[in-house]
Write a protein that holds these residues in place. Structure first.
Motif: not given
Length: 87
Positions: A69-74
């Motif tokens: 989720r953090k990577a997709l947000k980034r």
């Protein structure tokens, strides 16, 4: 909206941390960028569950989900920033 492919995708994913890039590649089965002399079969060639990704990184499925989720947000922020620069 067009989705990046090949070298464009590799360049985009390279802007993530190594862990985030590997989690995204494993979860979605995107493969790894390979040199000409490397085998085309690798661990990243097919989609994996959060639990499988977590096992590879010695963490639980919930932590793998968090990193995804953090990577997709980034990635969303990176793509948004690049679109602003091209306008």
């Amino acid at each position: 909206m067009t989705f990046p492919k090949g070298q464009e995708l590799d360049a985009l994913l390279s802007k993530l941390t190594m862990r985030q890039e590997f989690v995204i590649r494993m979860y979605y089965g995107l493969g790894l960028p390979l040199n000409d002399n490397e085998s085309t079969h690798n661990w990243f060639d097919h989609p994996h569950t959060d639990r499988e990704v977590g096992a590879k990184f010695c963490c639980g499925g919930n932590m793998a989900n968090y990193h995804r989720r953090k990577a997709l947000k980034r990635l969303k922020n990176i793509i948004g920033d690049e679109q602003c620069l091209t306008k």
